[in-house]
Design an enzyme around this catalytic site. Structure first.
Site, PDB file in Angstrom:
ATOM      1  N   GLU A 143      -4.776   2.068  -4.203  1.00  0.00           N
ATOM      2  CA  GLU A 143      -3.319   2.203  -4.201  1.00  0.00           C
ATOM      3  C   GLU A 143      -2.676   0.970  -3.589  1.00  0.00           C
ATOM      4  OE1 GLU A 143      -4.659   4.175  -0.342  1.00  0.00           O
ATOM      5  OE2 GLU A 143      -5.345   4.299  -2.392  1.00  0.00           O
ATOM      6  N   ASP A 192       0.857  -1.188   0.000  1.00  0.00           N
ATOM      7  CA  ASP A 192       0.000   0.000   0.000  1.00  0.00           C
ATOM      8  C   ASP A 192       0.893   1.238   0.000  1.00  0.00           C
ATOM      9  OD1 ASP A 192      -2.945   0.955   0.514  1.00  0.00           O
ATOM     10  OD2 ASP A 192      -1.671   2.173   1.813  1.00  0.00           O
ATOM     11  N   ILE A 193       0.578   2.185  -0.867  1.00  0.00           N
ATOM     12  CA  ILE A 193       1.344   3.435  -0.950  1.00  0.00           C
ATOM     13  C   ILE A 193       0.966   4.318   0.236  1.00  0.00           C
ATOM     14  CG2 ILE A 193       1.844   5.493  -2.325  1.00  0.00           C
ATOM     15  CD1 ILE A 193       0.936   3.836  -4.803  1.00  0.00           C
TER      16      ILE A 193
END
Length: 168
Positions: free
Chosen positions: A83, A40-41
């Site tokens: 994301e 996950d960003i």
């Protein structure tokens, strides 16, 4: 049109889950290791809000490019959510998964992405989990997701492994 988009999205998710289920079946049949990464960003919404969606799209594209560059050619990578990305690591135990997760995390932290306000530094939170008897795609991904959220709750830019018998 909205109904078609939703149906296509559901088909893509089903195809990805079918791919993971196929890898799980191979791991069961041939008794080899299988691990997953959930990536996950960190602070992606902030990037979109402050830099715009074009910069956010650029971050996603650069991240995929980097994941594909760093990973082995046998690893399967797909977008899991807004994301979030999943990497399926065939014939990889928990130790190998953590090595790959850290290699990816370090590569992302060293990446600079062009934006109108200047170069952006991006970090990721990565959760890992490995196949255990009785696992299905949901349980395997669920554990990796919990590990990833543990890192996010500690401020991000890290990786963690989630064992099957680990408490909440």
């Amino acid at each position: 049109l909205h109904r078609v988009d939703r149906r296509q999205r559901q088909m893509c998710i089903r195809d990805r889950m079918t791919t993971l289920e196929h890898e799980l079946n191979l791991a069961r049949r041939y008794q080899h290791e299988l691990s997953v990464l959930v990536i996950d960003i960190d602070k992606f919404k902030k990037i979109n809000d402050s830099e715009g969606h074009a910069a956010g799209d650029n971050v996603l594209q650069e991240l995929v490019r980097l994941i594909n560059k760093v990973n082995r050619n046998t690893d399967l990578c797909y977008r899991y959510g807004g994301e979030e990305f999943v990497v399926v690591l065939s014939k990889t135990d928990k130790y190998g998964a953590m090595v790959i997760a850290e290699r990816l995390r370090e590569a992302v932290a060293g990446l600079r992405i062009c934006a109108e306000s200047g170069p952006l530094q991006v970090t990721v939170s990565i959760g890992t989990s490995s196949y255990a008897d009785g696992d299905c795609a949901d349980s395997l991904l669920g554990r990796a997701d919990k590990a990833m959220y543990r890192i996010k709750n500690q401020g991000g830019n890290g990786s963690a492994y989630y064992q099957q018998n680990q408490g909440e």
